[in-house]
Design an enzyme around this catalytic site. Structure first.
Site, PDB file in Angstrom:
ATOM      1  N   GLU A  54       9.778  17.173  14.942  1.00  0.00           N
ATOM      2  CA  GLU A  54      10.216  16.734  12.365  1.00  0.00           C
ATOM      3  C   GLU A  54       9.033  18.173  11.876  1.00  0.00           C
ATOM      4  O   GLU A  54       7.627  18.470  11.953  1.00  0.00           O
ATOM      5  CB  GLU A  54       9.896  15.517  12.715  1.00  0.00           C
ATOM      6  CG  GLU A  54      10.382  15.249  11.369  1.00  0.00           C
ATOM      7  CD  GLU A  54       9.727  13.385  10.971  1.00  0.00           C
ATOM      8  OE1 GLU A  54       8.393  13.551  11.187  1.00  0.00           O
ATOM      9  OE2 GLU A  54      10.579  13.417   9.945  1.00  0.00           O
ATOM     10  N   GLU A  58      10.090   1.913  10.702  1.00  0.00           N
ATOM     11  CA  GLU A  58      10.707   3.610  10.352  1.00  0.00           C
ATOM     12  C   GLU A  58       9.908   4.721  10.118  1.00  0.00           C
ATOM     13  O   GLU A  58       9.430   5.331   9.101  1.00  0.00           O
ATOM     14  CB  GLU A  58      11.180   2.928   8.665  1.00  0.00           C
ATOM     15  CG  GLU A  58      11.802   1.991   8.774  1.00  0.00           C
ATOM     16  CD  GLU A  58      13.555   1.291   9.704  1.00  0.00           C
ATOM     17  OE1 GLU A  58      13.704   2.355  10.467  1.00  0.00           O
ATOM     18  OE2 GLU A  58      14.001   0.561   9.825  1.00  0.00           O
ATOM     19  N   LYS A  87       0.747  -0.803   0.137  1.00  0.00           N
ATOM     20  CA  LYS A  87      -0.025  -0.041   0.159  1.00  0.00           C
ATOM     21  C   LYS A  87       1.076   1.378  -0.278  1.00  0.00           C
ATOM     22  O   LYS A  87       1.327   1.304   1.412  1.00  0.00           O
ATOM     23  CB  LYS A  87      -0.493   0.034   1.346  1.00  0.00           C
ATOM     24  CG  LYS A  87      -1.866   0.939   1.805  1.00  0.00           C
ATOM     25  CD  LYS A  87      -1.333   2.342   2.361  1.00  0.00           C
ATOM     26  CE  LYS A  87      -2.363   3.536   2.464  1.00  0.00           C
ATOM     27  NZ  LYS A  87      -1.727   4.385   1.336  1.00  0.00           N
ATOM     28  N   CYS A 109      13.447  11.081   6.395  1.00  0.00           N
ATOM     29  CA  CYS A 109      13.937  11.140   7.690  1.00  0.00           C
ATOM     30  C   CYS A 109      15.021  11.333   8.302  1.00  0.00           C
ATOM     31  O   CYS A 109      14.980  11.933   9.548  1.00  0.00           O
ATOM     32  CB  CYS A 109      13.313  10.131   7.476  1.00  0.00           C
ATOM     33  SG  CYS A 109      14.659   8.628   6.624  1.00  0.00           S
ATOM     34  N   GLY A 129       6.989   5.807   7.835  1.00  0.00           N
ATOM     35  CA  GLY A 129       5.973   7.237   8.145  1.00  0.00           C
ATOM     36  C   GLY A 129       6.319   7.920   8.851  1.00  0.00           C
ATOM     37  O   GLY A 129       7.143   7.643   9.485  1.00  0.00           O
ATOM     38  N   SER A 130       5.626   8.352   8.758  1.00  0.00           N
ATOM     39  CA  SER A 130       5.362   9.036  10.432  1.00  0.00           C
ATOM     40  C   SER A 130       4.943   8.129  11.551  1.00  0.00           C
ATOM     41  O   SER A 130       4.507   6.979  12.000  1.00  0.00           O
ATOM     42  CB  SER A 130       4.201  10.355  10.678  1.00  0.00           C
ATOM     43  OG  SER A 130       3.016   9.382  10.609  1.00  0.00           O
TER      44      SER A 130
END
Ligand code: NAD
Length: 488
Positions: free
Chosen positions: A373, A246, A173, A280, A226-227
């Site tokens: 972030e 991650e 996805k 990232c 992702g976040s």
């Protein structure tokens, strides 16, 4: 305008939702195609197809599975310009970086082609006579791969390479900001010979497609990039399955008073403003020794202001990925100003989705822009008096992906390697630039301890099986031998 399908059991098809969404080129803000808005039913069919395909895929020799990866690498290599341009068009990074996104996938597939002939286990001794003991790597089963948009080819390849060579089947996805790159990558793997059902791809929202994948009882592993917020949600809702996370970070560069200043400036420009800060591993903090602070700031501002901003295909700094991202960056900049950080350059959104390189100084560790972030071209200079203070400031965040120090002193460098609480530390280089044959991942809020890439990728996408072979002809029992009282 072309409409693209989802891939289930080897067939590209529309979603049962009957709905589509557009993917937007952030440089022009024009649509580049229509994509299926997948739903839970699509995910269920994709998982069923992956489960069926797993039965034969897991039995194929790893060397043969690996050959498909090599073929995919060669196709990408042959048409690298086409795929690299597509990255820049759909995601918005400059063409050089679009090409390197594709190069990373080429390198990754080549690396995991090699793993088809390695995938080592351990052989050890047995405590019993006439008994052998060793471990092998076995596949996990159906893996759900959920990816962000900032490396639309490289990150999927980091997951697909090891997942496939280890014998898993997948439901992939991708981010709704970059569905075309995901589809093109999967088509390359199809061309390279992936059997039907081994890779299934469902586009659509995280809140339906991603959520169902995470909660599905037949999905044995979720590999997510992702976040932090989504990573936390996955941790709470995935049930008992393997999870690889991650997540985000707040990466520091330390510049000591003995640093090669020009090198440090070059490294900071690349880490803070490359990919418009949407990495990232981007350096959103520069922890600078007070003795060289003024000289460093002057050089950094001059270098940042030279960067050419515009259409990703022809400029060094492309746009932010979408309006939401631009609003988020502007919001953090406004907070920075309110909290009395000193703005040295940038700080105001450009036309369209562009944003200029923005540098704050006199930033203190508790300020919001020093903690959260931002994921845009904004960096915060944080003055310190010595290395001990620099490391304390560097470690004072919830994240721990990448870190770097510029110094000519080996003692400083070795201390930083030991004490920086991050998954990656660079010496005299920027915080970005990881190589695909080494583990990649972070400490603290950046993840849950898993690592991607290199041999860690095999560890992540396989399980250990322990094998005992008893050739004594009798039932030997471990730990049952009476060794008697210890003799003095
Ligand atoms: P995001 O978390 O918003 O989305 C990532 C993916 O998760 C998308 O495909 C999204 O649709 C999906 N998703 C959203 N909600 C979901 C849910 N409830 N269940 C399942 N899936 C769901 O992140 P993003 O904005 O696409 O990416 C940016 C973030 O990714 C940044 O924080 C960045 O630091 C991080 N990132 C980390 C690494 C790394 O290796 N550590 C690499 C690249 C990006």
């Amino acid at each position: 305008m072309k409409t693209y399908g989802i891939l289930i059991d080897g067939k590209w098809q529309p979603s049962s939702s009957g709905k589509t969404f557009d993917s937007i080129n952030p440089s022009s803000e024009k649509s580049i195609g229509k994509f299926q808005q997948g739903n839970e039913k699509d995910v269920d069919r994709a998982v069923a197809a992956a489960k069926k395909a797993y039965e034969s895929w897991r039995l194929m020799p790893p060397t043969e599975r690996a050959d498909i990866l090599l073929e995919a690498a060669l196709i990408l290599q042959r048409d690298k310009t086409h795929y690299g341009e597509l990255v820049s068009i759909e995601m918005g990074k400059q063409l050089k970086e679009g090409l390197s996104d594709v190069q990373e996938a080429i390198d990754t597939f080549k690396y995991f082609h090699g793993e088809g002939r390695r995938m080592f286990g351990h052989t050890t001794t047995s405590e019993l006579q006439n008994k052998a003991a060793y471990t092998i790597r076995i596949p996990i089963g159906v893996c759900g791969l959920i990816t962000p948009w900032n490396f639309p080819v490289a990150i999927p390849s980091w997951k697909l390479g090891p997942a496939l060579v280890c014998g898993n089947t997948v439901v992939f996805k991708p981010s709704s900001d970059t569905p075309l790159n995901a589809i093109e990558l999967v088509k390359v793997l199809e061309k390279a010979g992936i059997p039907k059902g081994v890779i299934n791809l469902v586009t659509g929202p995280g809140s339906t497609v991603g959520k169902r994948l995470v909660e599905h009882p037949d999905v044995r592993m979720i590999s997510f990039t992702g976040s932090k917020a989504t990573g936390e949600w996955i941790t709470k809702n995935a049930g008992v399955k393997k999870i690889g996370l991650e997540l985000g970070s707040k990466n520091p560069i330390i510049v000591m008073d003995d640093a090669n200043l020009d090198l440090a400036v070059e490294g900071t420009v690349w880490a803070a403003f490359g990919t418009t800060g949407q990495r990232c591993t981007a350096a959103s903090r520069v922890i600078v020794h007070k003795k060289i602070q003024k000289a460093f700031e002057k050089k950094l501002v001059a270098a940042a202001q030279k960067l050419k901003i515009g259409n990703a295909l022809t400029h060094e700094i492309g746009p932010l990925v979408n309006k939401r991202a631009q609003d988020k960056v502007q919001n953090y900049v406004d907070i920075g100003k309110k909290q009395k950080a000193k703005l040295l350059c940038g700080g105001k959104r450009g036309h369209g989705l562009f944003y200029p390189p923005t540098i704050f100084t006199e930033v203190t560790p508790k300020m919001t822009i020093a903690q959260e972030e931002i994921f845009g071209p904004v960096t915060a200079i944080m003055p310190v008096n010595n290395l001990t203070e620099a490391i304390k400031v560097a470690n004072s965040v919830d994240y721990g992906l990448s870190s770097s120090i510029f110094t000519q002193d080996i003692n400083n460098a070795m201390t930083a390697i030991r004490d920086l609480d991050f998954g990656i530390t660079y010496i005299n280089s920027s915080t970005i630039g990881s190589e695909v044959h080494l583990p990649f991942g972070g400490t603290k809020g950046t993840g849950n301890g898993t690592r991607e890439a290199g041999w860690a990728g095999v560890e992540e996408f396989s399980e250990n099986k322990t094998v005992y072979i008893d050739y004594s002809g009798k039932l030997q029992k471990a730990q049952m031998k009476d060794s008697g009282p210890r003799k003095k």
